[in-house]
Write an enzyme that holds these catalytic residues in place. Structure first.
Site, PDB file in Angstrom:
ATOM      1  N   ARG A  18       0.808  -1.580  -0.260  1.00 34.23           N
ATOM      2  CA  ARG A  18      -0.215   0.315   0.268  1.00 34.23           C
ATOM      3  C   ARG A  18       1.242   1.660   0.195  1.00 34.23           C
ATOM      4  O   ARG A  18       0.563   2.544  -0.006  1.00 34.23           O
ATOM      5  CB  ARG A  18      -0.828   0.303   1.362  1.00 34.23           C
ATOM      6  CG  ARG A  18      -1.887  -1.025   1.160  1.00 34.23           C
ATOM      7  CD  ARG A  18      -2.873  -1.101   2.378  1.00 34.23           C
ATOM      8  NE  ARG A  18      -2.483  -1.929   2.883  1.00 34.23           N
ATOM      9  CZ  ARG A  18      -2.663  -2.118   4.269  1.00 34.23           C
ATOM     10  NH1 ARG A  18      -3.979  -1.421   5.319  1.00 34.23           N
ATOM     11  NH2 ARG A  18      -2.003  -3.195   5.276  1.00 34.23           N
ATOM     12  N   ALA A 366      28.019  41.813   0.936  1.00 36.58           N
ATOM     13  CA  ALA A 366      27.539  41.016   0.365  1.00 36.58           C
ATOM     14  C   ALA A 366      27.274  40.810  -1.381  1.00 36.58           C
ATOM     15  O   ALA A 366      28.453  41.258  -1.615  1.00 36.58           O
ATOM     16  CB  ALA A 366      25.925  42.270   0.239  1.00 36.58           C
TER      17      ALA A 366
END
Ligand code: UD1
Ligand code: MG
Length: 450
Positions: A18, A366
């Site tokens: 199942r 950054a």
């Protein structure tokens, strides 16, 4: 083999049709580890013997059993003829064993060691068999526990074989059973298969034991603990129960989660006290978060260590080998892989730090990228203590930046930088006074066709 340690027989031969999966059912994970491993771990504090019964061609299940408990014996049940037949697959070990026997199902992964200990206490209290029972909201499909007027267990009736009256019994069989009987395997071999499914039911052992003058008791637990996983929706339900348990345990140990339902934990996650966790955070396997760290929303971790008091996120990703030092900061859209950041180092925005070492208090600007991969090999980037990496820098590894050095923004650094130096790698800026006005006039004329 000691006479007093218990033997755990873990049944895992079911095909699990199942689940509709090429992976054997019991290898499907909950909180990042297989259901089988969950069950085996629940037995581990008893230091007992372990027998795992698998089906033919289930080598992966056998390997998983021995990964978790190297001393586990694996037995193969040639044909699935029922749970009693499955237990009998372990006959050689059953016959050599003198202590208590526990039978567990590998697809019932949420069973807890405390509950097994309660069952053992029922045996210590004089029962020959203790069966773990529960009262589900919907008993459909489960075997029913038949008790006498004193509450002693007299039989287990599979639903397909039960009468209408028996089906109205709310007390159900979880499948977990503890036995203190001599010659258990002989008792098992007396079980027949004249029932609705034509299978050899382990549950019939209770009636046979009573006939022999033995006693059986019921130990009750919550439905949550004995949820059986047969399909993916039940797998998700088991996951949800596990997660909820784990979150509660962490919160009780001093971890703050402002939206616990959105925090996903792994089987081995370690989080110290006073860690603060915002919503939507995923802890994959192998993560340690030390005291007082703050994890802002939407972060994802795998095999990472976050040091004391570090501030992480929002939206940060930690891949295997990320080691974030004490008080360090990792901000939004930063990915860290196999990189160690020293205490107080910072990478606050939009960066990729792969295969590197960042010294204490260094600042990674950054848009910095550690260019660690040349298509064939991975290379290392080293940044010294207190160095400052300007925004939008590419560090082409292997490369190192000395302590306290500065890198000018936008540089592509391919050579090592000495401590304390400034490294710049970009064309010299030129300026043409009045150029913009001339350009605009020219273009406007062209557009007008003049
Ligand atoms: C079983 C119990 C039932 C109980 C329920 C709880 C029996 C006869 N019935 O029913 O009373 O309420 O669990 O979930 O035990 N297995 C093998 N080999 C086999 C058959 C089964 O290894 O030949 C294993 C399965 O992989 C599974 C476990 O035994 O882990 C239980 O088998 P399953 O067929 O699911 O039993 P249920 O019908 O659910
Ligand atoms: Mg079942």
């Amino acid at each position: 083999m000691s006479a007093s340690v218990p033997l755990f027989v873990v049944l895992a031969a079911g095909k699990g049709t199942r689940m509709k999966s090429s992976l054997p059912k019991v290898l499907h994970p909950i909180a990042g580890q297989s259901m089988l491993a969950h069950v085996l771990n629940a037995t581990s504090e008893f230091s007992g013997e372990v027998a795992v019964v698998v089906g033919p061609e289930m080598d992966a299940v056998a390997r998983e059993a021995q990964r978790v408990i190297p001393a586990a014996h694996v037995f193969i049940q040639a044909k699935q003829r029922g749970t009693a037949d499955a237990v009998l697959a372990a006959r050689p070990q059953l016959e050599a064993h003198r202590g208590d026997v526990f039978v567990l199902y590998a697809d019932t992964p949420l069973i807890r060691a405390e509950t097994l200990a309660r069952m053992q206490r029922a045996l210590d209290g004089g029962a020959n068999i203790a069966v773990l029972g529960f009262r589900p909201k919907d008993p459909t499909g489960y075997g029913r526990l038949l008790t006498d007027h004193k509450g002693s267990l007299v039989a287990i009736r599979e639903e397909k074989d039960a009468t209408g009256v028996e089906r109205r019994i709310s007390l159900c069989n979880s499948g977990v059973m503890a036995l203190r009987v001599s010659n258990f395997s002989q008792l098992l071999s007396r079980i027949g298969n004249t029932n609705a499914k034509g299978e050899f039911y382990l549950t019939d052992v209770v009636e046979l034991a009573i006939v022999d003058g033995l006693t059986a008791a019921v130990v009750e637990c919550d439905e949550d603990e004995v949820l059986g996983v047969n399909a993916r929706d039940q797998l998700a339900a088991a996951e949800a129960i596990w997660q909820s348990r784990a979150r509660t345990a962490f919160m009780r140990e001093g971890v703050t989660m402002i939206a616990p339902d959105t925090v996903w934990l792994s089987f081995d996650t370690r989080i110290a006290c006073d860690v603060f966790i915002e919503p939507h955070v995923v802890f994959g396997p192998g993560v340690v978060v030390e005291e007082g760290a703050k994890i802002l929303g939407f972060c994802h971790f795998e095999n990472a260590v976050i040091g004391k008091g570090a501030r992480i996120g929002p939206f940060a990703r930690f891949r295997p080998g990320a080691r974030i030092g004490r008080g360090a900061h990792i901000g939004n859209f930063v990915e860290v892989k196999n990189t160690t950041l020293g205490p107080g180092a910072k990478a606050n925005h939009l960066a990729y730090l792969g295969d590197g070492i960042v010294g204490a208090k260094a600042n990674v600007g950054a848009g910095t990228i550690f260019c660690n991969y040349d298509g064939y090999f991975k290379h290392k980037t080293e940044i010294g203590e207190g160095a400052f990496i300007g925004s939008n820098t590419s560090l082409v590894a292997p490369v190192s930046v000395g302590a306290g050095a500065y890198i000018g923004s936008g540089s592509v650094i391919t050579k090592d930088v000495s401590p304390g130096a400034l490294a710049l790698e970009r064309a010299t800026q030129e300026e043409r006074p009045g150029w913009a006005d001339k350009f605009r006039t020219l273009m406007a004329r062209r557009k007008a066709g003049r």
